[in-house]
Write a protein that holds these residues in place. Structure first.
Motif, PDB file in Angstrom:
ATOM      1  N   VAL A  50      42.864  70.991  54.862  1.00 45.06           N
ATOM      2  CA  VAL A  50      44.204  71.460  55.221  1.00 45.06           C
ATOM      3  C   VAL A  50      44.362  72.912  54.797  1.00 45.06           C
ATOM      4  O   VAL A  50      44.879  73.741  55.546  1.00 45.06           O
ATOM      5  CB  VAL A  50      45.298  70.574  54.577  1.00 45.06           C
ATOM      6  CG1 VAL A  50      46.672  71.176  54.762  1.00 45.06           C
ATOM      7  CG2 VAL A  50      45.249  69.167  55.140  1.00 45.06           C
ATOM      8  N   LYS A  51      43.888  73.237  53.600  1.00 48.18           N
ATOM      9  CA  LYS A  51      43.989  74.608  53.098  1.00 48.18           C
ATOM     10  C   LYS A  51      43.233  75.567  54.010  1.00 48.18           C
ATOM     11  O   LYS A  51      43.730  76.657  54.320  1.00 48.18           O
ATOM     12  CB  LYS A  51      43.449  74.709  51.681  1.00 48.18           C
ATOM     13  CG  LYS A  51      43.588  76.099  51.082  1.00 48.18           C
ATOM     14  CD  LYS A  51      43.001  76.165  49.691  1.00 48.18           C
ATOM     15  CE  LYS A  51      43.114  77.495  49.022  1.00 48.18           C
ATOM     16  NZ  LYS A  51      43.131  78.676  49.818  1.00 48.18           N
ATOM     17  N   LYS A  52      42.056  75.182  54.472  1.00 47.38           N
ATOM     18  CA  LYS A  52      41.278  76.054  55.361  1.00 47.38           C
ATOM     19  C   LYS A  52      42.047  76.338  56.650  1.00 47.38           C
ATOM     20  O   LYS A  52      42.104  77.475  57.111  1.00 47.38           O
ATOM     21  CB  LYS A  52      39.932  75.409  55.692  1.00 47.38           C
ATOM     22  CG  LYS A  52      38.947  75.430  54.558  1.00 47.38           C
ATOM     23  CD  LYS A  52      37.662  74.714  54.940  1.00 47.38           C
ATOM     24  CE  LYS A  52      36.763  74.529  53.746  1.00 47.38           C
ATOM     25  NZ  LYS A  52      35.586  73.709  54.054  1.00 47.38           N
ATOM     26  N   GLU A  53      42.637  75.299  57.232  1.00 53.72           N
ATOM     27  CA  GLU A  53      43.400  75.479  58.470  1.00 53.72           C
ATOM     28  C   GLU A  53      44.632  76.342  58.236  1.00 53.72           C
ATOM     29  O   GLU A  53      44.947  77.216  59.044  1.00 53.72           O
ATOM     30  CB  GLU A  53      43.811  74.120  59.053  1.00 53.72           C
ATOM     31  CG  GLU A  53      42.647  73.324  59.611  1.00 53.72           C
ATOM     32  CD  GLU A  53      41.917  74.052  60.725  1.00 53.72           C
ATOM     33  OE1 GLU A  53      42.578  74.629  61.616  1.00 53.72           O
ATOM     34  OE2 GLU A  53      40.671  74.057  60.707  1.00 53.72           O
ATOM     35  N   LEU A  54      45.327  76.114  57.137  1.00 56.06           N
ATOM     36  CA  LEU A  54      46.509  76.912  56.839  1.00 56.06           C
ATOM     37  C   LEU A  54      46.135  78.357  56.530  1.00 56.06           C
ATOM     38  O   LEU A  54      46.868  79.281  56.899  1.00 56.06           O
ATOM     39  CB  LEU A  54      47.281  76.287  55.679  1.00 56.06           C
ATOM     40  CG  LEU A  54      47.953  74.955  56.012  1.00 56.06           C
ATOM     41  CD1 LEU A  54      48.521  74.322  54.749  1.00 56.06           C
ATOM     42  CD2 LEU A  54      49.035  75.128  57.049  1.00 56.06           C
ATOM     43  N   ASP A  55      44.990  78.573  55.901  1.00 54.01           N
ATOM     44  CA  ASP A  55      44.523  79.935  55.644  1.00 54.01           C
ATOM     45  C   ASP A  55      44.234  80.668  56.943  1.00 54.01           C
ATOM     46  O   ASP A  55      44.481  81.873  57.064  1.00 54.01           O
ATOM     47  CB  ASP A  55      43.282  79.931  54.749  1.00 54.01           C
ATOM     48  CG  ASP A  55      43.608  79.638  53.295  1.00 54.01           C
ATOM     49  OD1 ASP A  55      44.798  79.754  52.912  1.00 54.01           O
ATOM     50  OD2 ASP A  55      42.675  79.278  52.546  1.00 54.01           O
ATOM     51  N   LYS A  56      43.705  79.941  57.945  1.00 56.61           N
ATOM     52  CA  LYS A  56      43.459  80.560  59.253  1.00 56.61           C
ATOM     53  C   LYS A  56      44.776  81.033  59.866  1.00 56.61           C
ATOM     54  O   LYS A  56      44.862  82.141  60.401  1.00 56.61           O
ATOM     55  CB  LYS A  56      42.783  79.570  60.203  1.00 56.61           C
ATOM     56  CG  LYS A  56      41.339  79.294  59.890  1.00 56.61           C
ATOM     57  CD  LYS A  56      40.780  78.293  60.882  1.00 56.61           C
ATOM     58  CE  LYS A  56      39.421  77.792  60.480  1.00 56.61           C
ATOM     59  NZ  LYS A  56      38.914  76.750  61.393  1.00 56.61           N
ATOM     60  N   VAL A  57      45.797  80.192  59.797  1.00 56.92           N
ATOM     61  CA  VAL A  57      47.110  80.562  60.328  1.00 56.92           C
ATOM     62  C   VAL A  57      47.653  81.775  59.578  1.00 56.92           C
ATOM     63  O   VAL A  57      48.166  82.721  60.170  1.00 56.92           O
ATOM     64  CB  VAL A  57      48.100  79.381  60.247  1.00 56.92           C
ATOM     65  CG1 VAL A  57      49.505  79.810  60.622  1.00 56.92           C
ATOM     66  CG2 VAL A  57      47.630  78.235  61.137  1.00 56.92           C
ATOM     67  N   LYS A  58      47.520  81.751  58.262  1.00 60.74           N
ATOM     68  CA  LYS A  58      47.991  82.860  57.435  1.00 60.74           C
ATOM     69  C   LYS A  58      47.279  84.157  57.809  1.00 60.74           C
ATOM     70  O   LYS A  58      47.912  85.206  57.952  1.00 60.74           O
ATOM     71  CB  LYS A  58      47.758  82.533  55.964  1.00 60.74           C
ATOM     72  CG  LYS A  58      48.185  83.617  55.022  1.00 60.74           C
ATOM     73  CD  LYS A  58      47.853  83.239  53.594  1.00 60.74           C
ATOM     74  CE  LYS A  58      47.819  84.466  52.732  1.00 60.74           C
ATOM     75  NZ  LYS A  58      47.155  84.258  51.476  1.00 60.74           N
TER      76      LYS A  58
END
Length: 72
Positions: A50-58
């Motif tokens: 989840v963190k990896k996906e949210l980091d991509k969005v960020k």
């Protein structure tokens, strides 16, 4: 998009506030997922995904706001 010079600082502030809200919401989501998973004995390795996906969005948002800031 074309904005007048007087609107750009307002737009940049709005984007900054939006990014802050997104970051806070992301941290809340991660905390709740981890807490609930640990409470129920579930593997918490999903939080890293989840963190990896949210980091991509960020990163995408930062790329966008960076281009807006450069034009200020």
């Amino acid at each position: 998009m074309v904005f007048g010079a007087d609107k750009l600082p307002e737009i940049a502030r709005g984007l900054g506030k939006g990014m802050r809200t997104l970051k806070d919401a992301t941290n809340d989501i991660k905390h709740e997922i981890t807490k609930t998973a640990q409470k129920n004995g579930i593997d918490t390795s999903i939080t890293s995904d989840v963190k990896k996906e949210l980091d991509k969005v960020k990163d995408d948002l930062e790329d966008f706001t960076g281009s807006v800031k450069r034009k200020l």
